[in-house]
Scaffold this active site. Structure first.
Site, PDB file in Angstrom:
ATOM      1  N   TYR A 152      -3.188 -32.210 -10.794  1.00  0.00           N
ATOM      2  CA  TYR A 152      -3.765 -32.612  -9.500  1.00  0.00           C
ATOM      3  C   TYR A 152      -4.816 -33.695  -9.705  1.00  0.00           C
ATOM      4  CZ  TYR A 152      -6.283 -32.112  -5.005  1.00  0.00           C
ATOM      5  OH  TYR A 152      -6.902 -32.336  -3.788  1.00  0.00           O
ATOM      6  N   LYS A 156      -4.614 -37.446  -8.214  1.00  0.00           N
ATOM      7  CA  LYS A 156      -5.636 -37.958  -7.298  1.00  0.00           C
ATOM      8  C   LYS A 156      -6.379 -39.155  -7.897  1.00  0.00           C
ATOM      9  CE  LYS A 156      -4.941 -35.221  -3.823  1.00  0.00           C
ATOM     10  NZ  LYS A 156      -4.428 -35.759  -2.553  1.00  0.00           N
TER      11      LYS A 156
HETATM   12  P1  NDP Z   1      -3.446 -28.445   3.608  1.00  0.00           P
HETATM   13  O1  NDP Z   1      -2.751 -27.667   2.573  1.00  0.00           O
HETATM   14  O2  NDP Z   1      -4.291 -27.743   4.619  1.00  0.00           O
HETATM   15  O3  NDP Z   1      -2.411 -29.398   4.396  1.00  0.00           O
HETATM   16  C1  NDP Z   1      -1.542 -30.232   3.677  1.00  0.00           C
HETATM   17  C2  NDP Z   1      -0.266 -30.368   4.453  1.00  0.00           C
HETATM   18  O4  NDP Z   1       0.674 -31.146   3.688  1.00  0.00           O
HETATM   19  C3  NDP Z   1       0.383 -29.003   4.689  1.00  0.00           C
HETATM   20  O5  NDP Z   1       0.973 -28.944   5.963  1.00  0.00           O
HETATM   21  C4  NDP Z   1       1.420 -28.987   3.591  1.00  0.00           C
HETATM   22  O6  NDP Z   1       2.490 -28.075   3.787  1.00  0.00           O
HETATM   23  C5  NDP Z   1       1.889 -30.432   3.649  1.00  0.00           C
HETATM   24  N1  NDP Z   1       2.774 -30.754   2.552  1.00  0.00           N
HETATM   25  C6  NDP Z   1       2.838 -30.181   1.324  1.00  0.00           C
HETATM   26  N2  NDP Z   1       3.849 -30.699   0.623  1.00  0.00           N
HETATM   27  C7  NDP Z   1       4.432 -31.623   1.419  1.00  0.00           C
HETATM   28  C8  NDP Z   1       5.539 -32.496   1.262  1.00  0.00           C
HETATM   29  N3  NDP Z   1       6.271 -32.505   0.138  1.00  0.00           N
HETATM   30  N4  NDP Z   1       5.865 -33.325   2.278  1.00  0.00           N
HETATM   31  C9  NDP Z   1       5.160 -33.326   3.415  1.00  0.00           C
HETATM   32  N5  NDP Z   1       4.118 -32.498   3.641  1.00  0.00           N
HETATM   33  C10 NDP Z   1       3.764 -31.663   2.645  1.00  0.00           C
HETATM   34  O7  NDP Z   1      -4.336 -29.505   2.830  1.00  0.00           O
HETATM   35  P2  NDP Z   1      -5.661 -30.286   3.256  1.00  0.00           P
HETATM   36  O8  NDP Z   1      -5.645 -30.597   4.699  1.00  0.00           O
HETATM   37  O9  NDP Z   1      -6.805 -29.567   2.663  1.00  0.00           O
HETATM   38  O10 NDP Z   1      -5.459 -31.592   2.404  1.00  0.00           O
HETATM   39  C11 NDP Z   1      -5.014 -32.839   2.918  1.00  0.00           C
HETATM   40  C12 NDP Z   1      -5.143 -33.846   1.814  1.00  0.00           C
HETATM   41  O11 NDP Z   1      -6.524 -33.914   1.410  1.00  0.00           O
HETATM   42  C13 NDP Z   1      -4.361 -33.475   0.559  1.00  0.00           C
HETATM   43  O12 NDP Z   1      -3.836 -34.628  -0.031  1.00  0.00           O
HETATM   44  C14 NDP Z   1      -5.408 -32.836  -0.318  1.00  0.00           C
HETATM   45  O13 NDP Z   1      -5.077 -32.865  -1.668  1.00  0.00           O
HETATM   46  C15 NDP Z   1      -6.621 -33.674   0.024  1.00  0.00           C
HETATM   47  N6  NDP Z   1      -7.894 -33.019  -0.297  1.00  0.00           N
HETATM   48  C16 NDP Z   1      -8.274 -31.831   0.291  1.00  0.00           C
HETATM   49  C17 NDP Z   1      -9.486 -31.236  -0.042  1.00  0.00           C
HETATM   50  C18 NDP Z   1      -9.965 -29.957   0.577  1.00  0.00           C
HETATM   51  O14 NDP Z   1     -11.046 -29.457   0.180  1.00  0.00           O
HETATM   52  N7  NDP Z   1      -9.291 -29.356   1.521  1.00  0.00           N
HETATM   53  C19 NDP Z   1     -10.382 -31.847  -1.035  1.00  0.00           C
HETATM   54  C20 NDP Z   1      -9.904 -33.082  -1.585  1.00  0.00           C
HETATM   55  C21 NDP Z   1      -8.694 -33.634  -1.226  1.00  0.00           C
HETATM   56  P3  NDP Z   1       2.435 -26.648   2.958  1.00  0.00           P
HETATM   57  O15 NDP Z   1       1.310 -25.871   3.546  1.00  0.00           O
HETATM   58  O16 NDP Z   1       3.777 -26.069   3.163  1.00  0.00           O
HETATM   59  O17 NDP Z   1       2.183 -27.022   1.502  1.00  0.00           O
END
Ligand code: NDP
Length: 250
Positions: A152, A156
Site C-alpha cells: 500500500y 501510494k
Molecule cells: P473506502 O474503503 O471507504 O472506499 C473506497 C471505495 O473504493 C469503496 O467503495 C471500495 O469498494 C472501492 N473500491 C475498492 N476496489 C475497487 C475497484 N477495484 N474498483 C473500483 N472501486 C473499488 O476508502 P476511503 O474512502 O477511506 O479511501 C478513499 C481513498 O483515499 C483510497 O484511495 C484510500 O487509499 C485513500 N486514503 C484513505 C485514508 C483514510 O484514512 N480513510 C487515508 C489515506 C488515503 P470495497 O469497499 O468493496 O473495497
C-alpha cells in the site's frame, strides 16, 4: 459552467463525500464504484438535494471497462472535465505473506487503477484544452512507512510520481493533475479492524495536533478546490490533509 466529473470508488467514504461536494457545487457527477447499492444511493441522495448524477459500476482493474465508460460519458455528455481517481484498498498483509498476487492486487487498484481511468480521458481533455485530475495518495505514501502495508505504501508513493509525471507532461495541454494525501479519515477503510486502526479510530485524535481524526468532507473540500479554477496555477502537487499530523511533535 457545469463540469462533468468522474469519480471512482464513490459509493462510500471519501469518494462519496467528493461526489456530494461536486454535486452541491452544481456539477454533473458520474458516481462509479464496485459497490452498486451504495453508489446508487449516492446518486439518489444527490438527486433528492436537486443535483445531477448518474451511477455506473466500474472496477478500476479493468482497462476495457474504464475505456468503455469514458467513451460512453463523452458520447452522452460531450466531455469529461474532472476526474477524481479515488478508489483504493489498504489490505493488511505481513511481509512473509506478501506474495506476488497480493502485491499485484493492491498495485493494480491503488496505482494502475488511477492511470486506467485517466488515460482514455486525455485525448478529449487535450482537444478541449481543459481538464483537472485529482488522485488519492496517502500520508503512508508521502511520509510514513506503514508496517504490514508495504504494498500500500509503495502504491501510494507511486501515486506521487504519477501525479508529478502527468502534471508536467500535460501542463501545456491545459490539463492539471494534483493529488491529496489524507491522514486518518473516518471511513470504512480506517475503521476496519482487520486491515487498519479499527472502530476506536477516534483515539488517534490524541496524537493529531488538531485533536481529532478527519472526516470524509475534510478531504472532499480539498479535492473540490484542487479541481477548481481556484487552483489554476497548481499542478503536479500532492497536498497533505492530516490535521497537522506530519508536522506535529510526536
Ligand atoms: P473506502 O474503503 O471507504 O472506499 C473506497 C471505495 O473504493 C469503496 O467503495 C471500495 O469498494 C472501492 N473500491 C475498492 N476496489 C475497487 C475497484 N477495484 N474498483 C473500483 N472501486 C473499488 O476508502 P476511503 O474512502 O477511506 O479511501 C478513499 C481513498 O483515499 C483510497 O484511495 C484510500 O487509499 C485513500 N486514503 C484513505 C485514508 C483514510 O484514512 N480513510 C487515508 C489515506 C488515503 P470495497 O469497499 O468493496 O473495497
Amino acid at each position: 459552467m457545469t463540469d462533468v466529473v468522474l469519480i471512482t470508488g464513490a459509493g462510500i467514504g471519501i469518494g462519496r463525500a467528493a461526489a456530494l461536494a461536486f454535486a452541491a457545487a452544481g456539477h454533473h457527477v458520474v458516481v462509479t464504484d464496485v459497490l452498486e447499492p451504495e453508489g446508487r444511493a449516492v446518486v439518489a441522495e444527490i438527486a433528492a438535494a436537486g443535483g445531477r448524477a448518474e451511477f455506473h459500476r466500474l472496477d478500476v482493474r479493468s482497462t476495457e471497462a474504464a475505456d468503455a465508460l469514458v467513451a460512453d460519458i463523452e458520447a452522452r455528455h460531450g466531455r469529461i472535465d474532472i476526474i477524481v481517481a479515488n478508489a483504493g484498498i489498504a489490505h493488511k498483509v505481513p511481509l512473509p505473506e506478501l506474495s506476488d498476487d497480493k502485491w499485484d492486487h493492491t498495485l493494480d487498484i491503488d496505482l494502475k487503477g488511477i492511470f486506467r481511468v485517466i488515460r482514455p480521458a486525455l485525448p478529449g481533455m487535450k482537444a478541449r484544452r481543459k481538464g483537472a485530475i485529482v488522485a488519492l495518495s496517502s500520508i503512508m505514501g508521502v511520509a510514513y512507512g506503514w508496517d504490514e502495508h508495504v504494498h500500500y505504501s509503495a502504491a501510494k508513493a507511486g501515486v506521487v510520481g504519477l501525479v508529478r509525471g502527468l502534471g508536467v507532461e500535460l501542463a501545456r495541454d491545459g490539463i492539471r493533475v494534483n493529488g491529496v494525501a489524507p491522514g486518518y479519515i473516518r471511513t470504512a477503510q480506517l475503521l476496519s479492524k482487520e486491515h487498519s486502526v479499527g472502530p476506536d479510530a477516534d483515539k488517534c485524535g490524541e496524537y493529531i495536533p488538531m485533536g481529532r481524526i478527519g472526516e470524509p468532507e475534510d478531504i472532499a473540500d480539498v479535492i473540490l478546490f484542487l479541481a477548481s479554477d481556484a487552483a489554476r496555477y497548481m499542478t503536479g502537487q500532492v497536498v497533505v490533509v492530516d490535521g497537522g499530523l506530519l508536522v506535529g511533535r510526536y
